[in-house]
Design an enzyme around this catalytic site. Structure first.
Site, mmCIF file in Angstrom:
data_model
loop_
_atom_site.group_PDB
_atom_site.id
_atom_site.type_symbol
_atom_site.label_atom_id
_atom_site.label_comp_id
_atom_site.label_asym_id
_atom_site.label_seq_id
_atom_site.Cartn_x
_atom_site.Cartn_y
_atom_site.Cartn_z
ATOM 1 N N ASP A 63 0.772 -1.199 0.118
ATOM 2 C CA ASP A 63 -0.151 0.209 0.071
ATOM 3 C C ASP A 63 0.861 1.223 -0.067
ATOM 4 O O ASP A 63 0.427 2.387 0.081
ATOM 5 C CB ASP A 63 -0.862 -0.080 1.264
ATOM 6 C CG ASP A 63 -2.082 -0.895 1.051
ATOM 7 O OD1 ASP A 63 -2.562 -1.318 -0.076
ATOM 8 O OD2 ASP A 63 -2.692 -1.437 1.943
ATOM 9 N N ARG A 88 0.656 -1.500 7.537
ATOM 10 C CA ARG A 88 1.257 -0.374 6.753
ATOM 11 C C ARG A 88 2.137 0.379 7.753
ATOM 12 O O ARG A 88 2.758 1.545 7.455
ATOM 13 C CB ARG A 88 0.018 0.411 6.419
ATOM 14 C CG ARG A 88 -0.902 -0.133 5.719
ATOM 15 C CD ARG A 88 -2.008 0.565 5.006
ATOM 16 N NE ARG A 88 -1.155 1.852 3.925
ATOM 17 C CZ ARG A 88 -1.499 2.850 3.519
ATOM 18 N NH1 ARG A 88 -2.956 3.177 3.777
ATOM 19 N NH2 ARG A 88 -1.046 3.606 2.754
ATOM 20 N N ARG A 133 -9.616 6.000 11.397
ATOM 21 C CA ARG A 133 -8.270 5.762 11.412
ATOM 22 C C ARG A 133 -7.515 6.892 12.315
ATOM 23 O O ARG A 133 -6.701 6.663 13.285
ATOM 24 C CB ARG A 133 -7.536 5.941 9.897
ATOM 25 C CG ARG A 133 -8.059 4.963 8.949
ATOM 26 C CD ARG A 133 -7.608 3.520 9.325
ATOM 27 N NE ARG A 133 -8.095 2.431 8.274
ATOM 28 C CZ ARG A 133 -7.397 2.251 7.208
ATOM 29 N NH1 ARG A 133 -6.310 2.819 6.793
ATOM 30 N NH2 ARG A 133 -8.035 1.316 6.179
ATOM 31 N N HIS A 162 -11.150 7.026 5.185
ATOM 32 C CA HIS A 162 -10.417 8.444 5.235
ATOM 33 C C HIS A 162 -11.085 9.561 4.702
ATOM 34 O O HIS A 162 -11.965 9.534 3.763
ATOM 35 C CB HIS A 162 -9.294 8.159 4.200
ATOM 36 C CG HIS A 162 -8.011 7.461 4.667
ATOM 37 N ND1 HIS A 162 -7.177 6.538 3.997
ATOM 38 C CD2 HIS A 162 -7.706 7.249 6.105
ATOM 39 C CE1 HIS A 162 -6.323 5.943 4.805
ATOM 40 N NE2 HIS A 162 -6.489 6.507 6.030
ATOM 41 N N CYS A 256 -5.474 9.447 -3.374
ATOM 42 C CA CYS A 256 -4.813 8.443 -2.267
ATOM 43 C C CYS A 256 -3.256 8.470 -2.787
ATOM 44 O O CYS A 256 -2.175 8.036 -2.153
ATOM 45 C CB CYS A 256 -5.188 7.170 -2.352
ATOM 46 S SG CYS A 256 -6.846 6.995 -1.336
#
Length: 265
Positions: A63, A88, A133, A162, A256
């Site tokens: 990612d 991540r 998050r 997000h 992103c």
């Protein structure tokens, strides 16, 4: 004005785990297609006169292509990311190291935050997402380090985990967003702050149409978000559709993949 973007080529991209509703490890993803689509996005930025810098992808971090999550940069100062999921986690130090090696004043975050995934910068304020998050304590930490007011917005739909999946700045003063992604209180805040905002439909939000990048004149947007593109054109923006369907299998779109470097060191 030309912008400066940091991107990461998806050389190691795959869908090997599921940490958001978009990800299905059994379905997987085609890395070669993802690379071609990412190259197309990079080419659009360069054709518009923007500078694109690259960070070296790290094997085992599929990612890392989603550079927006790697940090928040404002006024040449870098607030580092601290990821919510261990899969991540190493991305935060990798991105912070890229900036510190180039002399940017930087802060290693004490609180969980996922960079520009949940921090979106306008002229006078930074909009900050929470709910899935990023901790609200990170909003306060970013405000103290960057010296800019931060406005907290609560996300309530796990598909839009997000802030940058549910809202994007059109310029330094106005935004486009999907109201149902936010709590009632946050919707009221958005209505007060942005009475002329572009409101996206569910259909356009569900293809990550709001995961878009604007330079104030040109907007780079997922090609499937048809009605949103028409409204943006009606408002006078130049719209540049891109195909990022393979990266969307991990919950990503143009924004992103794009970390904006605001203010140089």
């Amino acid at each position: 004005m030309p912008k400066h973007f940091l991107m990461c080529r998806p050389d190691h991209f795959t869908v090997a785990y599921a940490i958001n509703p978009w990800m299905d490890p059994e379905a997987g993803a085609d890395r070669d297609v993802a690379i071609r689509q990412w190259e197309g996005l990079k080419a659009v930025y360069e054709s518009l006169g923007h500078q694109v810098s690259l960070i070296e992808p790290v094997e085992g971090l599929p990612d890392m292509v989603f550079a927006a999550n790697g940090a928040l940069v404002a006024g040449g100062r870098v607030y580092g990311a601290r990821f919510a999921f261990p899969e991540r986690g190493p991305e935060g130090p990798a991105y912070l190291r890229w900036f510190t090696e180039r002399g940017y004043p930087s802060l290693e975050a004490s609180h969980v935050n996922e960079g520009e995934g949940d921090f979106l910068t306008l002229d006078e304020v930074i909009l900050a997402g929470t709910g899935f998050r990023t901790d609200t304590a990170a909003h306060q930490e970013a405000q103290e380090f960057l010296g800019r007011p931060v406005v907290t917005l609560r996300l309530v739909d796990p598909r839009f985990y997000h802030l940058d999946t549910a809202l994007f700045p059109l310029d330094g003063r106005n935004v486009a967003y999907y109201p149902a992604a936010f709590s009632e209180g946050s919707r009221q805040v958005l209505r007060r702050m942005f009475p002329e905002a572009v409101l996206a439909s569910a259909a356009d939000a569900e293809v990550l149409g709001l995961n878009a990048v604007s330079d104030g004149t040109n907007i780079v947007i997922n090609s499937e978000a048809g009605d949103l593109q028409l409204e943006l054109k009606r408002r006078g923006y130049e719209v540049h559709p891109v195909e990022l369907s393979e990266l969307r299998k991990a919950g990503g779109g143009p924004k992103c993949c794009t970390l904006e470097i605001r203010g140089e060191n």
